[in-house]
Design a protein around this motif. Structure first.
Motif, short mmCIF file in Angstrom:
data_model
loop_
_atom_site.label_atom_id
_atom_site.label_comp_id
_atom_site.label_asym_id
_atom_site.label_seq_id
_atom_site.Cartn_x
_atom_site.Cartn_y
_atom_site.Cartn_z
N GLU B 304 0.84 -1.21 0.00
CA GLU B 304 0.00 0.00 0.00
C GLU B 304 0.87 1.26 0.00
N ALA B 305 2.04 1.17 0.59
CA ALA B 305 2.95 2.32 0.58
C ALA B 305 3.65 2.45 -0.78
N ALA B 306 4.06 1.32 -1.34
CA ALA B 306 4.88 1.35 -2.56
C ALA B 306 4.05 1.48 -3.83
N ALA B 307 2.79 1.01 -3.78
CA ALA B 307 1.98 0.96 -5.01
C ALA B 307 0.53 1.30 -4.68
N PRO B 308 0.26 2.58 -4.40
CA PRO B 308 -1.08 2.96 -3.93
C PRO B 308 -2.20 2.73 -4.95
N MET B 309 -1.82 2.51 -6.22
CA MET B 309 -2.88 2.24 -7.21
C MET B 309 -3.46 0.82 -7.08
N LEU B 310 -2.82 -0.03 -6.29
CA LEU B 310 -3.39 -1.36 -6.04
C LEU B 310 -4.38 -1.28 -4.88
N ALA B 311 -5.57 -1.80 -5.11
CA ALA B 311 -6.62 -1.74 -4.08
C ALA B 311 -6.75 -3.10 -3.40
N LEU B 312 -6.61 -3.12 -2.10
CA LEU B 312 -6.69 -4.38 -1.35
C LEU B 312 -8.03 -5.06 -1.61
N ALA B 313 -7.98 -6.29 -2.09
CA ALA B 313 -9.22 -7.04 -2.34
C ALA B 313 -9.49 -8.03 -1.22
N SER B 314 -8.51 -8.29 -0.40
CA SER B 314 -8.68 -9.20 0.73
C SER B 314 -9.23 -8.43 1.93
N PRO B 315 -9.89 -9.13 2.84
CA PRO B 315 -10.32 -8.45 4.06
C PRO B 315 -9.11 -7.86 4.79
N ARG B 316 -9.32 -6.68 5.38
CA ARG B 316 -8.21 -6.05 6.11
C ARG B 316 -7.99 -6.74 7.47
N ASP B 317 -9.05 -7.25 8.02
CA ASP B 317 -8.94 -7.95 9.30
C ASP B 317 -8.30 -9.34 9.07
N PRO B 318 -7.12 -9.57 9.62
CA PRO B 318 -6.44 -10.85 9.36
C PRO B 318 -7.25 -12.06 9.80
N ALA B 319 -8.10 -11.90 10.78
CA ALA B 319 -8.90 -13.04 11.24
C ALA B 319 -9.89 -13.49 10.16
N ARG B 320 -10.20 -12.58 9.23
CA ARG B 320 -11.17 -12.91 8.19
C ARG B 320 -10.50 -13.29 6.86
N ARG B 321 -9.19 -13.51 6.91
CA ARG B 321 -8.40 -13.81 5.72
C ARG B 321 -7.76 -15.18 5.84
N GLY B 322 -7.55 -15.84 4.72
CA GLY B 322 -6.71 -17.04 4.71
C GLY B 322 -5.25 -16.64 4.67
N SER B 323 -4.44 -17.42 3.95
CA SER B 323 -3.01 -17.11 3.91
C SER B 323 -2.61 -16.56 2.54
N GLN B 324 -3.46 -15.70 2.01
CA GLN B 324 -3.13 -15.04 0.75
C GLN B 324 -3.58 -13.59 0.83
N VAL B 325 -2.98 -12.76 0.00
CA VAL B 325 -3.35 -11.35 -0.08
C VAL B 325 -3.59 -11.02 -1.55
N SER B 326 -4.74 -10.41 -1.82
CA SER B 326 -5.09 -10.08 -3.21
C SER B 326 -5.34 -8.59 -3.35
N PHE B 327 -4.97 -8.09 -4.51
CA PHE B 327 -5.22 -6.69 -4.85
C PHE B 327 -5.96 -6.62 -6.18
N ARG B 328 -6.78 -5.60 -6.30
CA ARG B 328 -7.45 -5.36 -7.58
C ARG B 328 -6.65 -4.32 -8.37
N PHE B 329 -6.51 -4.58 -9.66
CA PHE B 329 -5.87 -3.59 -10.54
C PHE B 329 -6.36 -3.87 -11.96
N GLU B 330 -6.79 -2.81 -12.61
CA GLU B 330 -7.40 -2.94 -13.94
C GLU B 330 -6.50 -3.72 -14.91
N HIS B 331 -5.20 -3.43 -14.85
CA HIS B 331 -4.27 -4.10 -15.76
C HIS B 331 -3.51 -5.20 -15.02
N GLY B 332 -4.25 -5.89 -14.16
CA GLY B 332 -3.62 -6.87 -13.29
C GLY B 332 -2.91 -7.99 -14.04
N TYR B 333 -3.47 -8.42 -15.14
CA TYR B 333 -2.83 -9.52 -15.87
C TYR B 333 -1.45 -9.11 -16.35
#
Lengths: 396, 396
Positions: B304-333
């Motif tokens: 989030e500090a290095a690439a603010p154009m990436l939007a967190l797609a995973s829950p921010r609360d770690p208790a509600r997350r598995g062991s992965q982190v996803s971000f949304r980005f239009e040109h993600g591929y």
């Protein structure tokens, strides 16, 4: 490639004559290096990208086509995956779905049990009153009538090696409006099969017997090209989807045989299958069949002379036999244990069948002669009796 | 075992930071030798006798118990085999059979497609008017009512890493008289799971993601002990029979979880699974979860500090997350392609998800820092744009 050359491609333990390749074929010499390459160079080095770069995703079809040549299947009509039980289930579910008005499934009492079990399970799940008939093998043709939905048979009997007339039975079932499924477990790599020529609708088989792909090797399924786009997959997994990586919420079956894929294919087992098929690519199936018959005839003549108390359980006519020879003997289990202790590995099937697989890729006349001599010794000296005594002593 | 020690047990390519272990875990260093032993010393040397002498026949249960410890399953309640698609089908068929009067199957729109496809296929085959509901994940609880036969969910969403509350949803479904099936594809080896504590009825999962058993590794299935003897197997294969080698004509299900076996188990893949589980035997799941959360928090803050154009797609609360982190980005591929070219391997999931698996067994803080730096470079210098340009050029 001649059969002395193919024999040199197998890593057989010293002093062993292996007549149980119809349970589990032996290890090809090339397999360990091929598997090691998949582990280290593909999985280890390329990680997730190996699904495309190493061709893993395309393997089930590519390997299917190489098996297809051995069983007379049209290109693009065979795919590899899962187990034979699962592939039989898929074929039967799709076939029954194509004959909605009919309730009769015809098999025989000699079919391998898992085929019958899978049919039972499917019938129970469907709850539509399907009926599974299992008359004796020689009476199957008498039960083909206009109620028949599906004729489901194993071409070669796992106990006796008796072979059904695939062409004639397929013709008769088709004339009655039924569909036909052939289990090729003891046919693929054992004899010439002509699925396309027979007009078979579905077929399935395993690759760990005569094809030598190793323990737990994947199965294969065949769907006749003219039916494949109409087959409704009961096991509609993502690998059979038209676009697996589109992650659509709804299932749309892939084209043709693709839809018979289910889940993620067993990449490491497929590497072993690939190494095994490298041998088969050089084999002429007519030559293999001729040699299988010659070796089997030699074996039968030898055993009947050396051990007259063994009663041939296989058909005497080689045209009606697969690539195994079975004998009945009351103390067959103990006799087979005694034989195995002497390096001749065959198999026992209850209640009294001693079963010997004759795989020309790595069995030659010397092996047959040595096996016959050991059988003569075990039976002549009643070694089965001592073996039985030891077995009883070990249990009690 | 600390996590520096576990990292040393993996054979990771130099210069690669592997954040895609939630698709395919990397190669454990011990796996090639373990597989080679199965090929040469077991299959090659012992041939057919290895089914017993090398313990192949008992492996599906033995490996199941070792996985069971990682997911809070009772001893003897897990068995290995087939693919996750097949295991989901088995669980759903058995569960529906236990709720004959109910027609509703509840899942969610975030479930992995093959689970939904297999349910569709089963519903179609049964033809009994079952209905599959897939509301948004956060609305699942609202659809639990007295018509519900089966609640079938994946605990951790493959796109976003969002985690369902397994205990609460299981309780709610049970209160409505329904059965519950949990897909643990992104849970097993990723976080603490407590199947027994939650009272889950069925569960299934795969072993090629966080468990690192290799491409095409077998799946597993769990059936709660109090249900296992009542579960009717739709896929009633011979390995699930009470006495597989009696070759009975009729299917009699084996005791408990045994009946969820189907065909011949994939011995070579199981050898790789065994090597992978040797690592897991030394891992404390609470410590793993704590480290997974610490690494994930560090990663999110860094990105989030290095690439603010990436939007967190995973829950921010770690208790509600598995062991992965996803971000949304239009040109993600394209951005992911650019990242992979720079040695940071993550994954893309349509339409716009950049997915990063955080596997503490072999990912440490230095890896996270390096990955964050590369993400910062790719996004800051718009390398995804050039990558996109090259991709377009290559296609046309």
């Amino acid at each position: 490639m001649d059969f002395a050359a193919t024999k040199a491609l197998f890593d057989l333990p010293k002093g062993v004559i292996y007549l149980d390749g119809n349970s589990l074929g032996p290890l090809p010499r090339a397999t360990p290096a091929r598997v090691a390459r998949t582990l280290s160079e593909e999985w280890g080095a390329a990680l997730i990208t190996a699904w495309n770069s190493a061709g893993w995703m395309a393997q089930p079809r590519a390997l299917g086509d190489r098996i297809g040549r051995l069983i007379g299947a049209e290109p693009g009509s065979v795919v590899v995956g899962d187990t034979l039980s699962i592939k039989v289930y898929q074929a039967l579910a799709a076939a029954l779905d194509m004959r909605p008005g009919r309730r009769k499934i015809l098999s025989d009492s000699g079919n391998f049990p898992t085929d019958l079990y899978m049919a039972e399970g499917l019938i129970g799940a469907l709850g539509k009153g399907h009926e599974l008939l299992t008359p004796p093998p020689e009476e199957v043709a008498d039960h083909i009538d206009d109620d028949l939905a599906v004729l489901m048979l194993t071409e070669v009997d796992y106990r006796t090696g008796r072979r059904h007339d695939m062409a004639a039975l397929t013709r008769a079932a088709h004339a009655a409006g039924a569909l036909v499924i052939w289990d090729l477990a003891h046919s693929a790599g054992a004899l010439e099969v002509d699925l396309a020529g027979c007009g078979a609708d579905f077929a399935a088989g395993c690759t760990y017997k005569y094809l030598n792909a190793g323990p737990g090797a994947p199965a294969f399924i065949y769907v006749a090209p003219h039916l494949a786009d109409a087959a409704r997959p009961a096991l509609s997994g993502w690998m059979g989807h038209e676009a697996p990586f589109a992650f659509d919420p709804d299932y749309r079956p892939g084209p043709g045989i693709e839809r018979m894929r289910v889940g993620t294919p067993p990449v490491i087992q497929m590497a072993a299958l690939e190494a095994a098929l490298d041998i088969w690519d050089g084999v002429d199936m007519a030559a293999l069949r001729a040699r299988s018959i010659a070796l089997s005839e030699h074996f039968i003549a030898g055993v009947e002379a050396a051990a007259p108390m063994l009663a041939l359980a296989s058909p005497r006519d080689p045209a009606r036999r697969g690539s195994q020879v079975s004998f009945r003997f009351e103390h067959g289990y103990a006799a087979m244990q005694a034989l195995i202790a002497r390096g001749v590995i065959g198999d026992f099937r209850a209640p009294d069948i001693m079963r010997f697989g004759i795989a020309p890729l790595y069995i030659d006349e010397d092996d047959i002669d040595r096996a016959v001599a050991e059988i003569g010794t075990v039976m002549g000296e009643k070694l089965w009796d001592r073996a039985a005594f030891r077995a009883r002593a070990a249990v009690t």
